[in-house]
Write a protein that holds these residues in place. Structure first.
Motif, PDB file in Angstrom:
ATOM      1  N   LEU A   1       0.847  -1.151  -0.080  1.00 51.92           N
ATOM      2  CA  LEU A   1       0.035   0.030  -0.061  1.00 51.92           C
ATOM      3  C   LEU A   1       0.828   1.112   0.140  1.00 51.92           C
ATOM      4  N   PRO A   2       0.247   2.521  -0.648  1.00 50.16           N
ATOM      5  CA  PRO A   2       1.059   3.360  -0.508  1.00 50.16           C
ATOM      6  C   PRO A   2       1.207   3.942   0.984  1.00 50.16           C
ATOM      7  N   LEU A   3       2.238   4.105   1.679  1.00 54.96           N
ATOM      8  CA  LEU A   3       2.415   4.549   3.010  1.00 54.96           C
ATOM      9  C   LEU A   3       1.985   5.981   3.284  1.00 54.96           C
TER      10      LEU A   3
ATOM     11  N   ASP B   1       3.128   9.214   8.189  1.00 58.40           N
ATOM     12  CA  ASP B   1       3.657   8.808   9.407  1.00 58.40           C
ATOM     13  C   ASP B   1       4.270   7.443   9.171  1.00 58.40           C
ATOM     14  N   GLN B   2       3.875   6.541   8.303  1.00 60.39           N
ATOM     15  CA  GLN B   2       4.355   5.148   8.078  1.00 60.39           C
ATOM     16  C   GLN B   2       5.755   5.874   7.310  1.00 60.39           C
ATOM     17  N   GLN B   3       5.543   6.507   6.581  1.00 57.27           N
ATOM     18  CA  GLN B   3       6.804   6.887   5.874  1.00 57.27           C
ATOM     19  C   GLN B   3       7.892   7.360   6.640  1.00 57.27           C
TER      20      GLN B   3
ATOM     21  N   VAL C   1      -0.082   3.017  17.989  1.00 62.38           N
ATOM     22  CA  VAL C   1      -1.426   2.557  18.653  1.00 62.38           C
ATOM     23  C   VAL C   1      -1.884   1.724  17.854  1.00 62.38           C
ATOM     24  N   THR C   2      -2.998   0.956  18.206  1.00 59.37           N
ATOM     25  CA  THR C   2      -3.534  -0.207  17.672  1.00 59.37           C
ATOM     26  C   THR C   2      -4.449   0.153  16.396  1.00 59.37           C
ATOM     27  N   GLY C   3      -4.052  -0.553  15.538  1.00 58.24           N
ATOM     28  CA  GLY C   3      -4.822   0.015  14.083  1.00 58.24           C
ATOM     29  C   GLY C   3      -4.007   0.904  13.306  1.00 58.24           C
ATOM     30  N   SER C   4      -2.529   1.349  13.573  1.00 53.79           N
ATOM     31  CA  SER C   4      -1.948   2.204  13.179  1.00 53.79           C
ATOM     32  C   SER C   4      -1.224   2.024  11.948  1.00 53.79           C
ATOM     33  N   GLY C   5      -1.314   0.738  11.409  1.00 51.64           N
ATOM     34  CA  GLY C   5      -0.481   0.280  10.185  1.00 51.64           C
ATOM     35  C   GLY C   5       0.989  -0.215  10.364  1.00 51.64           C
ATOM     36  N   LYS C   6       1.146  -0.720  11.485  1.00 51.85           N
ATOM     37  CA  LYS C   6       2.636  -1.400  12.012  1.00 51.85           C
ATOM     38  C   LYS C   6       2.965  -2.550  10.936  1.00 51.85           C
ATOM     39  N   THR C   7       1.836  -3.196  10.817  1.00 56.45           N
ATOM     40  CA  THR C   7       1.975  -4.658   9.828  1.00 56.45           C
ATOM     41  C   THR C   7       2.741  -4.165   8.459  1.00 56.45           C
ATOM     42  N   GLU C   8       1.978  -3.121   8.076  1.00 60.06           N
ATOM     43  CA  GLU C   8       2.155  -2.700   6.617  1.00 60.06           C
ATOM     44  C   GLU C   8       3.779  -2.477   6.622  1.00 60.06           C
TER      45      GLU C   8
ATOM     46  N   GLU D   1      -2.106 -15.075   6.741  1.00 57.60           N
ATOM     47  CA  GLU D   1      -2.538 -14.664   5.444  1.00 57.60           C
ATOM     48  C   GLU D   1      -1.859 -13.311   4.923  1.00 57.60           C
ATOM     49  N   ARG D   2      -1.664 -12.211   5.858  1.00 60.06           N
ATOM     50  CA  ARG D   2      -1.145 -11.246   5.526  1.00 60.06           C
ATOM     51  C   ARG D   2       0.220 -11.243   5.026  1.00 60.06           C
ATOM     52  N   PHE D   3       1.156 -12.310   5.727  1.00 57.62           N
ATOM     53  CA  PHE D   3       2.482 -12.650   5.117  1.00 57.62           C
ATOM     54  C   PHE D   3       2.451 -13.448   3.870  1.00 57.62           C
TER      55      PHE D   3
ATOM     56  N   ARG E   1      -4.546   6.335  14.272  1.00 59.21           N
ATOM     57  CA  ARG E   1      -4.744   5.065  13.400  1.00 59.21           C
ATOM     58  C   ARG E   1      -4.824   5.380  12.171  1.00 59.21           C
ATOM     59  N   MET E   2      -4.945   4.564  11.235  1.00 61.32           N
ATOM     60  CA  MET E   2      -5.087   4.668   9.932  1.00 61.32           C
ATOM     61  C   MET E   2      -6.192   5.657   9.354  1.00 61.32           C
ATOM     62  N   ASN E   3      -5.818   6.585   8.435  1.00 56.35           N
ATOM     63  CA  ASN E   3      -6.573   7.591   7.930  1.00 56.35           C
ATOM     64  C   ASN E   3      -7.602   8.224   8.986  1.00 56.35           C
TER      65      ASN E   3
ATOM     66  N   LEU F   1      -7.154  -9.619  15.790  1.00 52.62           N
ATOM     67  CA  LEU F   1      -8.245  -9.570  15.348  1.00 52.62           C
ATOM     68  C   LEU F   1      -8.424  -7.956  14.599  1.00 52.62           C
ATOM     69  N   ASP F   2      -8.991  -8.379  13.366  1.00 57.46           N
ATOM     70  CA  ASP F   2      -9.022  -7.043  12.422  1.00 57.46           C
ATOM     71  C   ASP F   2     -10.445  -7.217  11.550  1.00 57.46           C
ATOM     72  N   PHE F   3     -11.306  -7.084  12.189  1.00 54.52           N
ATOM     73  CA  PHE F   3     -12.678  -7.275  11.696  1.00 54.52           C
ATOM     74  C   PHE F   3     -13.505  -6.297  11.533  1.00 54.52           C
TER      75      PHE F   3
ATOM     76  N   GLY G   1      -8.729  -2.121  21.422  1.00 59.89           N
ATOM     77  CA  GLY G   1      -8.153  -1.619  19.984  1.00 59.89           C
ATOM     78  C   GLY G   1      -8.797  -2.702  18.743  1.00 59.89           C
ATOM     79  N   ARG G   2      -9.599  -3.492  19.544  1.00 54.48           N
ATOM     80  CA  ARG G   2     -10.240  -4.435  18.243  1.00 54.48           C
ATOM     81  C   ARG G   2     -11.446  -3.751  17.616  1.00 54.48           C
ATOM     82  N   ALA G   3     -12.033  -2.635  18.348  1.00 54.42           N
ATOM     83  CA  ALA G   3     -13.372  -2.268  17.946  1.00 54.42           C
ATOM     84  C   ALA G   3     -13.016  -0.910  17.038  1.00 54.42           C
ATOM     85  N   GLY G   4     -13.792  -1.017  16.029  1.00 54.93           N
ATOM     86  CA  GLY G   4     -13.937   0.295  15.246  1.00 54.93           C
ATOM     87  C   GLY G   4     -12.778   0.573  14.641  1.00 54.93           C
ATOM     88  N   ARG G   5     -11.950  -0.508  13.860  1.00 55.36           N
ATOM     89  CA  ARG G   5     -10.974  -0.248  12.921  1.00 55.36           C
ATOM     90  C   ARG G   5     -11.151  -0.034  11.593  1.00 55.36           C
ATOM     91  N   HIS G   6     -12.189  -0.132  11.323  1.00 55.62           N
ATOM     92  CA  HIS G   6     -12.359   0.320   9.784  1.00 55.62           C
ATOM     93  C   HIS G   6     -13.457   1.458   9.639  1.00 55.62           C
TER      94      HIS G   6
END
Ligand code: ATP
Ligand code: ZN
Ligand code: ZN
Length: 800
Positions: A261-263, A266-268, A291-298, A329-331, A446-448, A615-617, A652-657
């Motif tokens: 994904l284009p970073l 902050d990620q950059q 923070v949770t959902g901040s895009g560390k995995t990317e 799956e992400r990897f 968090r993302m966006n 969990l990222d649902f 951090g599992r709530a409201g990630r999207h």
């Protein structure tokens, strides 16, 4: 003459050193460091690891290596050194460290075998029935042991402890056509008319030419039995090859390939120094606080991609319980079949296969739990530890290593970056980042710019005063109802640690305890039994109180099963999935339950620690924490830190999207700073507050800890040995260090053994480790005779 230096497979203080053995000429080319060998040791032949070669020794009567057990080294030069370093740092035996680095399948398991060594002799022929060796079992059955014992003394036979490889390589037969078209035509002519299958097979391969093919596949396609293929192999028409196959636990899953994904900005900013370190081939440890959902995995994914581009390899550590299919799956989605996965839910055979893929350089990325830090890569380009604060990165048995320290050691060796990632870094790591020992990178949003979920804290004492005796507060209950109506999902979290369901007498307060361990027993509803979680002791549920005969004896506390029942009563329309140790013991059940929840087959996911992470649902908009403070009261100086981490992770599992999230935290201690600051998602303030507590208590990260635990069946003996050890250590440390104890451990008895301990808090104590080693040497030689066990845990996680 070349001499091999061998660490033998006898874990004891007396044998924890290098032994010299001569290498017989015939093995001279094979025996190298990292190879396992069979060596004579006293009256036995045992396994050992070659750690080095040299040309001279002072040993007289040098014995020879019997034979190699491998043909290629199982540990490379780096891992051999690493093992010895781990043994030193954790005060464990070198042999234990070596075993820890290998997959379970390769750990020694012996088949005892008696082999004849003497010349042809009537008696020997008779004993061995003409064979070269017989198993110990057979010898016992035929009552030969006394006679064999004599032969062993006479030098005509020996006992061999043969390593049994529990996991065999799985082989498949493949065939290759080894004949010209003409020869096939000839064969068709000359085959007798009744050889219908052979004819059919020959016709088939003439019409469907192939290079190599799986034999059973070929038999199926040509509709002939397997025997026909074997017949043609005999006739020289096929050449057969046995190919090693892997039991790939993910083979039936297809992974959608994803692109980087284009970073974000902050990620950059965060990834830049990591990329620098990769391109300059320089070791550096980064603490990625996001923070949770901040895009560390990317960030992990793109850093790995850079490493692979440079032709190097990557290791990613993830806590066992977070190693969900979603995570894998992400990897796999990004790097496909370059990824091997290592965790303990795989069978021993599967683990072994994954390990072999790494050793044969067939994969470039390993995603795994703690022990994956030993992946035998030789060209490592990055090591990532996700959720670095997780206590499961420390092994709780010898060797008591911490994967974080091992990763940094390997990073130094390979001149590559190590990334520690977390939304709630351990105090130790954050303090090191503050002192610039680690390079701090932050993702504060968090993302966006999606907001963190809003958290409300509910005082359960207040609920009780208002007449609500249910385990759900009014607010949580209303919100659950609301989500079900809207078709959204909720996660209910029950903290198991420190919160067992126990039996208590309402009249006299009697609590049922395990007779072998000083700990209350847990009620298991499914089997209607009481169980001790430390020793496994079970008993029935008493109908009346054993102390006062009252019949008002009930179980208390809150287990997931009880919550599930309550939900069924109060919210019958809710579809609930329960995830805890009881529902996830079967292989694959963990993943099946999560799949069901993800595909919308349930409204509420109810579970313990295992649902707090990863969990990222998108459809989760409510998280309820049923009892936030159960861990706070454990006798552990990290209780507040663990509570803060867990609450932050679950929230951090709530409201990630797209949908925003809410969190309801129920507690009996709403004022506690760990709960307040977790609700505010304020790591910075928590860090400051907790650091001041640690400073006052002289705890880590201001001091290091060494915990010495002595156990014995006799309380007085345990006490007196702990006293002796304490006095000895006291005389070997400076007055900068603090020695606490001896005192009874917080669980004073397990399995009928009394437990006593002393704790040392220290900063710089050059004499401490040598002194601790002396303690181990002394008591572990004495211990087997007198029934003591002395364990030393450096930087312990578990204070009980
Ligand atoms: N640069 C990006 N552009 C768009 N979406 C992104 C980007 N980076 C990450 N995401 C998405 O944002 C979500 C959260 O990211 P991710 O899971 O990596 O966060 P995290 O910090 O690892 O979370 P946690 O620690 O809570 O598990 C994911 O769905 C991810 O796909
Ligand atoms: Zn009673
Ligand atoms: Zn017990």
């Amino acid at each position: 003459m070349t001499i091999a230096q061998v660490i033998v497979d006898v874990p004891s203080a007396g044998t924890d050193k290098v032994f010299d053995y001569a290498i017989p000429d015939k093995w001279a080319n094979i025996i190298r460091p990292g190879l396992r060998v069979a060596v004579p040791f006293g009256p036995r032949a045992i396994q050992g690891f070659v750690v080095g070669l040299k040309s001279r020794t002072d040993i007289k009567n040098l014995k020879s290596i019997r034979r190699p057990l491998d043909l290629t080294p199982v540990l490379n030069e780096e891992l051999l050194q690493l093992g010895q370093w781990i043994a030193e740092e954790t005060l464990s035996y070198k042999i234990s460290a070596f075993h820890a680095m290998l997959p379970a399948a390769m750990k020694a398991k012996y088949d005892k075998i008696i082999r004849r060594t003497g010349e042809a002799q009537l008696l020997l022929d008779e004993l061995f029935e003409g064979k070269q060796e017989i198993t110990w079992k057979e010898a016992e059955k035929r009552n030969l042991l006394p006679a064999l014992h004599k032969e062993i003394e006479n030098g005509n036979a020996e006992v061999i402890y043969r390593v049994k490889n529990r996991a065999r390589k799985k082989l498949i037969r493949t065939v290759q056509v080894n004949a010209e078209q003409e020869k096939l035509e000839d064969l068709l002519e000359t085959l007798p008319s009744h050889a219908v299958n052979q004819k059919r097979l020959v016709q088939y391969i003439m019409q469907h030419p192939f290079e190599t093919m799986d034999a059973s596949q070929l038999a199926k396609s040509a509709s002939v039995p397997q025997e026909t293929i074997k017949a043609l192999i005999k006739k020289g028409i096929f050449k057969e090859h046995m190919l090693e196959t892997y039991r790939d636990p993910y083979e039936h899953r297809s992974f959608e390939r994803t692109a980087p994904l284009p970073l974000t900005a902050d990620q950059q900013t965060a990834i830049e120094p990591i990329m620098q370190s990769i391109s300059h081939h320089r070791h550096e440890t980064f603490l990625l606080h996001g923070v949770t959902g901040s895009g560390k995995t990317e960030i992990y994914l793109q850093a790995i991609q850079e490493v692979l581009k440079k032709g190097r390899e990557a290791v990613v550590l993830v806590p066992e319980i977070a190693l969900t299919p979603q995570m894998v799956e992400r990897f796999k989605g990004r790097f496909g079949s370059d990824v091997a996965v290592l965790h303990s839910r795989l069978s021993i055979g599967e683990q072994y296969d994954e390990w072999r893929k790494i050793q044969r350089k067939e994969v470039k990325v390993v995603v795994g739990a703690r022990s994956a830090v030993f992946a035998p890569f030789e060209n490592l380009g990055i090591i990532i530890i996700d959720e670095e604060h997780e206590t499961s990165y420390k092994q709780e048995e010898a060797p008591r290593y911490h994967a974080r320290n091992v990763a940094i050691k390997r990073g130094e060796y390979h001149h590559c970056p190590v990334i520690l990632g977390s939304a709630t870094p351990s105090l130790e790591s954050f303090a090191r980042a503050q002192k610039s020992v680690y390079h701090l990178l932050s993702l504060p949003k968090r993302m966006n710019n999606r907001g963190l979920p809003s958290v409300s804290i509910i005082d359960m004492r207040e609920e009780m005063r208002n007449g609500n005796r249910s385990m759900f507060s009014i607010e949580l209950f209303e919100k659950m109802k609301d989500r079900i109506e809207k078709g959204e999902q909720a996660v209910l979290f029950l903290n198991r640690r420190g919160h067992s369901t126990f039996i208590m007498c309402r009249d006299c307060g009697y609590v049922m305890q395990c007779p072998h361990c000083d700990i209350s027993m847990t009620y298991h509803r499914s089997s209607n039994e009481m169980k001790c979680h430390y020793c496994g002791f079970q008993s029935g549920v008493p109908a009346v109180c054993p102390e006062c005969d009252s019949s008002h004896i009930r179980y208390f506390g809150m287990g997931t099963q009880k919550v599930e029942e309550e939900l069924a009563k109060l919210l019958p329309e809710a579809r609930v999935i329960r995830m805890d140790v009881d529902t996830t013991t079967r292989k694959g059940s963990h993943e099946r339950l999560l799949d069901q929840f993800q595909s919308g087959k349930a409204d509420i996911l109810l579970g313990t620690q295992m649902i707090a992470k990863g969990l990222d649902f998108p459809n989760i908009t409510l998280v309820g924490v049923l009892s936030a403070d159960t861990m706070l009261h454990l006798p552990d100086f990290r209780a507040a830190e663990k509570t803060f981490q867990l609450l932050t992770q679950v929230s951090g599992r709530a409201g990630r999207h797209e949908l925003s999230g809410e969190v309801v935290v129920q507690t009996y201690t709403p004022g506690h700073y760990s709960i307040q600051l977790a609700a505010a998602q304020d790591y910075g303030r928590f860090y400051v507050q907790e650091m001041s507590m640690r400073k006052v208590g002289s705890y880590p990260p201001f001091y290091y800890l060494a915990l010495i635990t002595v156990t014995h069946e006799d309380l007085m003996k345990a006490v007196s040995v702990t006293e002796k050890i304490s006095a000895f250590l006291q005389s070997n440390i400076s007055d900068q260090a603090i020695l606490l104890g001896p005192v009874a451990s917080s669980i004073p008895k397990i399995n009928d053994r009394y437990r006593y301990q002393c704790l040392i808090k220290y900063k710089r104590e050059p004499n401490l480790f040598p002194a601790l080693r002396k303690v181990l040497e002394h008591y572990n030689t004495q211990s087997s005779r007198e029934g003591f066990s002395v364990t030393i845990d450096i930087e312990p996680n578990n204070m009980m």
